[in-house]
Scaffold this active site. Sequence first.
Site, mmCIF file in Angstrom:
data_model
loop_
_atom_site.group_PDB
_atom_site.id
_atom_site.type_symbol
_atom_site.label_atom_id
_atom_site.label_comp_id
_atom_site.label_asym_id
_atom_site.label_seq_id
_atom_site.Cartn_x
_atom_site.Cartn_y
_atom_site.Cartn_z
ATOM 1 N N CYS A 34 -41.164 33.491 -40.943
ATOM 2 C CA CYS A 34 -40.683 34.569 -40.554
ATOM 3 C C CYS A 34 -40.149 35.149 -39.268
ATOM 4 C CB CYS A 34 -41.558 35.793 -41.047
ATOM 5 S SG CYS A 34 -41.945 35.718 -43.026
HETATM 6 N N1 LIG Z 1 -44.297 33.618 -46.126
HETATM 7 C C1 LIG Z 1 -44.301 34.773 -45.525
HETATM 8 O O1 LIG Z 1 -45.249 35.265 -44.905
HETATM 9 C C2 LIG Z 1 -43.073 35.769 -45.897
HETATM 10 C C3 LIG Z 1 -43.551 37.123 -45.642
HETATM 11 C C4 LIG Z 1 -42.622 38.081 -46.012
HETATM 12 C C5 LIG Z 1 -41.330 37.483 -46.208
HETATM 13 N N2 LIG Z 1 -40.929 36.395 -46.436
HETATM 14 C C6 LIG Z 1 -39.555 35.989 -46.807
HETATM 15 O O2 LIG Z 1 -39.778 35.696 -48.314
HETATM 16 C C7 LIG Z 1 -38.896 34.613 -48.571
HETATM 17 C C8 LIG Z 1 -39.640 33.303 -49.303
HETATM 18 O O3 LIG Z 1 -40.473 32.954 -48.565
HETATM 19 P P1 LIG Z 1 -42.009 32.043 -48.660
HETATM 20 O O4 LIG Z 1 -42.763 32.087 -47.437
HETATM 21 O O5 LIG Z 1 -42.557 32.465 -50.246
HETATM 22 O O6 LIG Z 1 -41.114 30.716 -48.917
HETATM 23 P P2 LIG Z 1 -41.561 29.291 -49.615
HETATM 24 O O7 LIG Z 1 -41.009 28.063 -48.997
HETATM 25 O O8 LIG Z 1 -43.396 29.284 -49.447
HETATM 26 O O9 LIG Z 1 -41.416 29.360 -50.953
HETATM 27 C C9 LIG Z 1 -40.062 29.309 -51.564
HETATM 28 C C10 LIG Z 1 -39.948 28.600 -53.028
HETATM 29 O O10 LIG Z 1 -38.645 28.915 -53.633
HETATM 30 C C11 LIG Z 1 -38.461 27.738 -54.399
HETATM 31 N N3 LIG Z 1 -36.878 27.523 -54.363
HETATM 32 C C12 LIG Z 1 -36.053 27.267 -53.300
HETATM 33 N N4 LIG Z 1 -34.590 27.461 -53.709
HETATM 34 C C13 LIG Z 1 -34.827 27.638 -55.116
HETATM 35 C C14 LIG Z 1 -33.829 27.980 -56.291
HETATM 36 N N5 LIG Z 1 -32.725 27.962 -56.076
HETATM 37 N N6 LIG Z 1 -34.392 28.257 -57.189
HETATM 38 C C15 LIG Z 1 -35.837 28.557 -57.386
HETATM 39 N N7 LIG Z 1 -36.608 28.167 -56.495
HETATM 40 C C16 LIG Z 1 -36.311 27.925 -55.338
HETATM 41 C C17 LIG Z 1 -38.857 26.544 -53.205
HETATM 42 O O11 LIG Z 1 -39.314 25.402 -54.006
HETATM 43 C C18 LIG Z 1 -40.415 27.285 -52.958
HETATM 44 O O12 LIG Z 1 -41.201 26.820 -53.765
HETATM 45 C C19 LIG Z 1 -38.169 34.094 -47.290
HETATM 46 O O13 LIG Z 1 -36.795 34.808 -46.987
HETATM 47 C C20 LIG Z 1 -39.199 34.442 -46.214
HETATM 48 O O14 LIG Z 1 -38.472 34.957 -44.879
HETATM 49 C C21 LIG Z 1 -41.992 35.460 -46.151
#
Ligand SMILES: NC(=O)c1ccc[n+]([C@@H]2O[C@H](COP(=O)([O-])OP(=O)(O)OC[C@H]3O[C@@H](n4cnc5c(N)ncnc54)[C@H](O)[C@@H]3O)[C@@H](O)[C@H]2O)c1
Length: 429
Positions: free
Chosen positions: A272
């Site tokens: 993030c």
């Molecule tokens: N990790 C954090 O602390 C956090 C906190 C707040 C917001 N976010 C935001 O949330 C979003 C997700 O982050 P995350 O950390 O969960 O990511 P992550 O990489 O842990 O998980 C994302 C998942 O999405 C899947 N994916 C990708 N493309 C796909 C598709 N087309 N269809 C279905 N699945 C698909 C991936 O295989 C993966 O399992 C990002 O925008 C991030 O900036 C993250």
Amino acid sequence: MSITLKNKIINKKARIAVIGLGYVGLPLDVAFAQKGFRVLGIDTDAHRIGRIQNLESYNADVSNACISRITRQKVFSVSMDFSLLKDVDVVIICVPTPLKRKYTPDISFIVSAVRSITKYLHKNMLIILESTTYPGTTEELIKPELEKSGLKAGKDFHVAFSPERIDPGNKNFVVTKIPKVVGGLTKACSQLTGLLYSQIIQNVHQVSSCRAAEMTKLLENSFRIVNIGWINEIAQMCNALGIDVWEVIDAAKTKPFGFMPFYPGLGVGGHCIPEDPLYLYWKAKHYDFSCKFIKLAADTNHNMPAYAVSRLQEMLGKSFKNARVLVLGVTYKKDVKDLRKSPSLTLIELLQKYTRVDYYDPLVGFVKLGGLDIQSIDLTPAIVKKYDVVVVAVDHSAVNYDLIYKNARLIFDTRNVYKDKTDKKVVKL
Ligand SMILES: NC(=O)c1ccc[n+]([C@@H]2O[C@H](COP(=O)([O-])OP(=O)(O)OC[C@H]3O[C@@H](n4cnc5c(N)ncnc54)[C@H](O)[C@@H]3O)[C@@H](O)[C@H]2O)c1
């Protein structure tokens, strides 16, 4: 507002699908299932889907027991098959939003997820984006893409943005304890989305548009990157002036108003803080606006591992080349297993050019660096004695800092774990 969907949400009959079962999506999906909603999780990663189908969690915030329980209760299932969306009422998108090149957003994951939804979009459906992204994404990108179905957003189906604010590993603020900001395409979209989240989260705050909700998340993340960049600059300045920055922060935070402590370190990591504010920087450029603070903070944080190397060079003098360095902690922050964008790994890579580097991390047994698997060392007095310097890069709780202090020849403490040590063995960032 769609009365049917409203009633379904109130009666917990709405079927919910979360797309992207990562740090954000999996705990969210599970939270709805625990409240009795029938939820589906969709991911393109066969390995992740397989693990959950085997009732095995890959996320420290979701236990195996919890996955077993909600699967047994038949309220939770996962799949790679997007056609299941045809029977779903609410879709929440939680896919990654990385950077493509330096400072350029990669929204391909959002586009791909939305295209998959469009095929199965039906009347009264509610589509919510949670991935962090630049202001305008929901209206400029998602709405037109979904409308390729022939249905009209805000009339035939509902669209909203609601940023996820989860802090993985933070036991005090799990997903259901963090207030939720919601901004819909129309007032009805906002109300439905607010109603949905209020089933699992007590405090839901509505804003007037998707853009305002998108901007809210970026304000929060930019606040962090700018303040961390600022304190990292202050740390460098204090070192130049011969002042202990940690002592100064401790003193400043005795002020009960108007000051919030941020702490220096090797920079920012994770998915993030290093990336999200740059979505805003990129978008603002399209309006001839330069976000100077974000750019400056990103550059300052980015340079911290190189600054740490220069401090080690100073500390070790001529013996820096060929010195043996032990880096303590390789994750991007304390007490989480996450290695993404970890500045500690950048430090190791920089040091490898000059010195022999090993690492110790109680949470990570091995890391891949430059194509090689590197194993965490065992932390014993005899092993610690072998190193010319130990760098405390991450302040994990499960580390025997006394053992290190007693046996190390020299310590470079970037996290102030040796707050009370005043002898020359400990050099602070
Ligand atoms: N990790 C954090 O602390 C956090 C906190 C707040 C917001 N976010 C935001 O949330 C979003 C997700 O982050 P995350 O950390 O969960 O990511 P992550 O990489 O842990 O998980 C994302 C998942 O999405 C899947 N994916 C990708 N493309 C796909 C598709 N087309 N269809 C279905 N699945 C698909 C991936 O295989 C993966 O399992 C990002 O925008 C991030 O900036 C993250």
